[in-house]
Design an enzyme around this catalytic site. Structure first.
Site, PDB file in Angstrom:
ATOM      1  CE  LYS A  66      -0.674   0.607   4.988  1.00  0.00           C
ATOM      2  NZ  LYS A  66       0.042   1.888   5.061  1.00  0.00           N
ATOM      3  CB  THR A  67       3.999   2.240   1.740  1.00  0.00           C
ATOM      4  OG1 THR A  67       3.461   1.929   3.030  1.00  0.00           O
ATOM      5  CG2 THR A  67       4.847   3.494   1.840  1.00  0.00           C
ATOM      6  CG  ASP A 254      -1.081   5.238   4.895  1.00  0.00           C
ATOM      7  OD1 ASP A 254      -1.713   4.225   4.542  1.00  0.00           O
ATOM      8  OD2 ASP A 254       0.087   5.185   5.336  1.00  0.00           O
ATOM      9  CD  GLU A 255      -2.258   2.105   8.137  1.00  0.00           C
ATOM     10  OE1 GLU A 255      -3.330   1.454   8.165  1.00  0.00           O
ATOM     11  OE2 GLU A 255      -1.146   1.568   8.085  1.00  0.00           O
ATOM     12  CD  GLN A 343      -3.490  -4.718   8.280  1.00  0.00           C
ATOM     13  OE1 GLN A 343      -2.513  -4.579   9.010  1.00  0.00           O
ATOM     14  NE2 GLN A 343      -3.395  -4.618   6.969  1.00  0.00           N
ATOM     15  NE  ARG A 689       1.168  -7.233  11.218  1.00  0.00           N
ATOM     16  CZ  ARG A 689       0.940  -6.467  10.164  1.00  0.00           C
ATOM     17  NH1 ARG A 689       1.806  -5.527   9.828  1.00  0.00           N
ATOM     18  NH2 ARG A 689      -0.135  -6.649   9.421  1.00  0.00           N
TER      19      ARG A 689
END
Length: 873
Positions: A66-67, A254-255, A343, A689
């Site tokens: 995503k980044t 973002d997020e 998330q 993770r």
């Protein structure tokens, strides 16, 4: 046959618009010189980058890049000339994420991105807007941003002034309530009476209003104000809102799943085109309560003023056709939100997962792009995480997949108790380390911070380096906060909390009575504490000595403030620390940590060199609390699941998967099914993770707040897919066996177990036992025979849960003896002795402190160990 047209008859309409034909020469040639930053994107990522018109929601699963999508999208906007850098608003949640985006953009575009002033966190950008229009919020542009500690101190003062018992009604509790109200975009007048009544017998709303009023007097704002005041300014001054709407041609977030209501409102106001027929309003402001609740998310029914603003509905936005007026539809900007509903794990601090679930409702015509190709984890890990999260009902839905190999299955391991769990994980980590893998690639993710203690104790015993992520930070240390308080008063004389902190530090004879007099004077005249001090020193209200000391303080700050204009801020900081006597105070201090505090002050001055001026540095401190220490050390990372968001490791241990602990019973009691779904999302985050190995543990018995409790495995274990999970046995041994009426354990057969037990910890224990001549009880099979600790009561009949930790098998009693021995015995070793350590190898003793040795190892460097863990070479 080619037809010819007479030149005089050719018109502009005769020339059709041209686009290169698909697969034609022009198209292929253009593709060959296409932007390099698009290379390597998969089809979904490229679609998210190249869709530049209208609202876009990118559902980016864990490890799907995503980044890269966000930064590449910005680069694409700039390279296509769709906007200039200053016309792009790009919002992140952390300063680390903002720095990473700037770095990646610089690499893509081949130059620095200082020209993007609106790339940053919600609070940093909100603070910048507020400083620009500070007078509209009754502030000055140099206002101070208070941290939590200062907020609590200010609220304590208000509670005392109102004669409220701060033990019954803690200031920290009120700070939490106010923060929650601000996260929902509620000003003091908008707080529902029912919620205001929960503090101090109905005084919560009044105290909130008093707190806000006091902030104005102090020329200060807290973090919630950085957005709340922006929202108020935008609503009360449409011309200012229009300026920012016209400025930002593109908005990227973002997020998005972690946004709270205030952040949502802030974005909604900015994301409407300037020609919109109306600004967003709170649902319920212009409608009846029954109408307002219609179609709302479940969370909106919990507050009297529901949190989500709506654009005018389709029926409201369009004029009645019978009226003859043309239909109007709401104008929405080019906004792109990237997030993952699976998330969303910060509901406890105000995050609204409904924000992302309602995106297509809030932004009609939005395009939803799913990024499901994972580049981080193996097949078994992704299958387990996807199967677990599929049990949630409140989600938009996606399935992570990988083109990588399946890898190792997710393991689930049961332990008798939490101590065995810690031993097992410690031994597993040692085995991973022996294979040559870095400790930096190992993480332990716990649900509750109190779980960390046993792991920390175990790692100290094993000599395993570790770091606690989210532990004490550099800027939270007392000496740093004191130094920052001096600088804050220089920057903003109205910063009462900073002035009160250092007015008598170092000691100047200005006690509580003097400070209280200053408070009374400041409150009566409605002026800052510093100005009250200036006025009081001209009177006889204080004794001569105190008056002289206070006069010197005021004069010093006046002098330093004048020097600020002609002196570099780093030099000024050094001058302040020296002239105030603060450095001398620690130089005269004879405590063991005084030298370290002086080094910290030096480091603080050095850290200021990166900033242009004092205000920029202080704002950085307010917004950034990243931990710097130990970043280069190879060490196991220990943190909570919430702290692990955004991180990844080759090996991830997930202990404590038991009912009541995970999912958290408190969360279930307070939030019901919504809480259960957030806990499940937390489990999904934990599993994803891991790159190569995910190892889940649960204990049958766990000590919580000093009391042993029998637990049952988490319901989440039964929601994992059997085909992707392997059940394993603990490598930590057992402290109990079948004695004492607790039932049989699979570790009762110690002879078979001992025959293959060859970890470093076990080898050290055996060597120490043999060297000590059976001092640990002697006899027994392999040293596992239980014995009664000298610390337990001989008169206690039957099993005693309070003494569990003292009844241990051989190796554990060795550890217990080592702790006791280290308090006052003399080591049998001497300086310069050549020794051997099972883990670190050969080395030479350089220092002796009781039974603690500092050893310079040939390969591992200098380490501090207990002498019982080494032997003469």
């Amino acid at each position: 046959m080619i037809r010819m047209t007479e030149p005089s008859k050719i018109t502009s309409e005769s020339v059709p618009d041209h686009q290169p034909a698909a697969g034609g020469i022009a198209a292929r040639a253009r593709a060959s010189v296409g932007p390099k930053y698009l290379a390597g994107l998969n089809p979904e990522q490229r679609d998210a980058v190249e869709t530049l018109d209208g609202p876009v929601l990118v559902l980016a699963g864990a490890g799907t890049g995503k980044t890269r999508v966000l930064t590449t999208r910005i680069a694409h906007i700039l390279s296509q000339g769709r906007a200039r850098p200053a016309e792009i608003l790009s919002v992140t949640f952390t300063n680390k994420a903002a720095r990473e985006m700037k770095h990646r953009l610089g690499q893509m575009l081949g130059h620095a991105v200082e020209g993007m002033p609106w790339l940053g966190t919600f609070h940093s950008i909100g603070g910048r807007i507020l400083r620009t229009h500070a007078e509209l919020a009754q502030l000055k542009s140099n206002f101070t941003v208070l941290d939590t500690d200062d907020q609590v101190r200010l609220l304590k003062q208000l509670l005392q002034a109102d004669n409220i018992d701060d033990k019954r009604w803690p200031a920290r509790m009120l700070a939490g309530l106010i923060d929650g109200w601000k996260n929902r975009g509620l000003t003091p007048s908008q707080v529902p009476p029912g919620e205001a009544a929960v503090f101090a017998n109905g005084k919560g709303g009044k105290l909130y209003a008093s707190y806000q009023e006091r902030l104005k007097i102090l020329n200060a704002a807290d973090f919630g104000d950085l957005l709340l005041e922006d929202i108020r300014i935008f609503r009360e001054h449409p011309d200012i809102l229009r300026q920012y709407q016209q400025r930002f041609k593109y908005i990227l977030v973002d997020e998005y799943q972690d946004t709270n209501v205030a952040q949502y409102l802030w974005l909604r106001l900015l994301s409407q085109a300037p020609s919109s027929c109306a600004s967003p309003r709170m649902r319920g402001e212009a409608a009846s309560q029954s109408d307002a609740n219609e179609g709302d998310s479940p969370s909106t029914a919990l507050v009297e003023t529901p949190p989500h603003p709506d654009l005018l509905s389709a029926s409201e936005a369009r004029r009645d056709p019978a009226s003859g007026e043309k239909e109007k539809t709401p104008h929405i900007k080019n906004i792109c939100c990237v997030g993952d509903d699976d998330q969303s794990i910060y509901g406890w601090r105000g995050a609204e997962v409904d924000n992302i679930l309602r995106f297509d409702h809030d932004f009609p015509g939005a395009k939803v792009i799913r990024l499901e190709r994972n580049y981080r984890s193996t097949g078994h890990i992704l299958a387990a995480a996807s199967h677990l999260i599929a049990h949630n009902e409140g989600r938009l839905g996606k399935t992570l997949r990988t083109e990588d190999q399946d890898g190792e299955k997710v393991t689930v391991t049961g332990s008798w108790d939490s101590e065995e769990e810690a031993r097992g994980i410690g031994e597993e980590i040692e085995q991973i380390q022996r294979k040559g893998e870095k400790l930096n690639e190992i993480a332990i993710l716990v649900r509750a911070s109190y779980q960390m203690r046993e792991f920390e104790d175990r790692f100290v015993t094993l000599g395993l380096p570790y770091r606690v992520i989210g532990g004490p930070r550099f800027y939270e240390r007392a000496e740093i906060r004191d130094a920052l308080a001096y600088l804050r008063v220089i920057n903003s004389p109205a910063d009462d909390l900073a002035f009160e902190r250092i007015v008598n530090t170092p000691k100047r004879g200005l006690g509580d009575a003097t400070v209280q007099m200053l408070h009374d004077h400041a409150r009566k005249r409605r002026i800052p504490l510093f100005e009250a001090a200036r006025a009081v020193v001209e009177t006889d209200e204080l004794k001569p000595k105190a008056r002289g000391s206070l006069r010197d303080v005021v004069a010093s700050f006046d002098r330093w403030r004048a020097q600020r204009e002609v002196t570099a801020h780093t030099d000024l900081a050094q001058i302040v620390l020296d002239e105030s006597g603060y450095t001398e105070m620690w130089q005269k201090d004879r405590s063991a940590d005084a030298a370290g505090r002086l080094e910290n002050l030096k480091e603080l001055v050095r850290s200021m060199e990166e900033f242009e001026n004092l205000q920029g540095f202080l704002e950085h401190i307010s917004l950034v609390m990243d931990r710097d220490s130990g970043a280069d050390e190879d060490a196991v990372s220990l943190m909570t699941l919430h702290s692990a968001k955004g991180l990844e490791f080759d090996n991830v241990f997930l202990p404590g998967w038991e009912e009541g602990l995970f999912p958290s019973q408190r969360t279930l009691d307070e939030q019901g099914r919504a809480g259960l779904e957030e806990e499940r999302r937390l489990g999904h985050v934990g599993i994803t993770r891991a790159r190569r190995r995910a190892m889940i543990y649960f204990a049958t018995n766990r000590r919580i707040h000093g009391t042993w409790s029998t637990t049952i495995p988490s319901r989440f274990l039964d929601e994992l897919p059997a085909a992707n999970v392997e059940i394993t046995e603990s490598k930590g041994g057992s402290a109990w066996g079948g004695t004492g009426g607790y039932g049989a354990s699979r570790f009762d057969d110690m002879e078979a177990f001992g025959s293959t037990y060859s970890t470093p910890g076990w080898q050290r224990a055996q060597a120490n036992r043999n060297r000590g001549g059976g001092r640990n009880g002697g006899g027994g099979s392999g040293g596992f025979e239980e014995q009664t600790s000298s610390f337990s009561s001989a008169s206690s009949p039957g099993p005693d849960f309070g003494s569990f930790s003292s009844r241990r098998r051989g190796p554990m009693t060795i550890e217990g003896e080592l702790v006791a021995k280290s308090t006052g015995t003399t080591s049998e070793f001497s300086l310069a002795d050549r020794v051997f350590h099972q883990k670190f190898g050969y080395g030479r003793v350089t220092r002796i402190d009781g039974n603690k040795l500092t050893i310079a190892f040939d390969k591992a460097g200098e380490k501090k160990v207990v002498d019982s863990f080494v032997q003469r070479a």
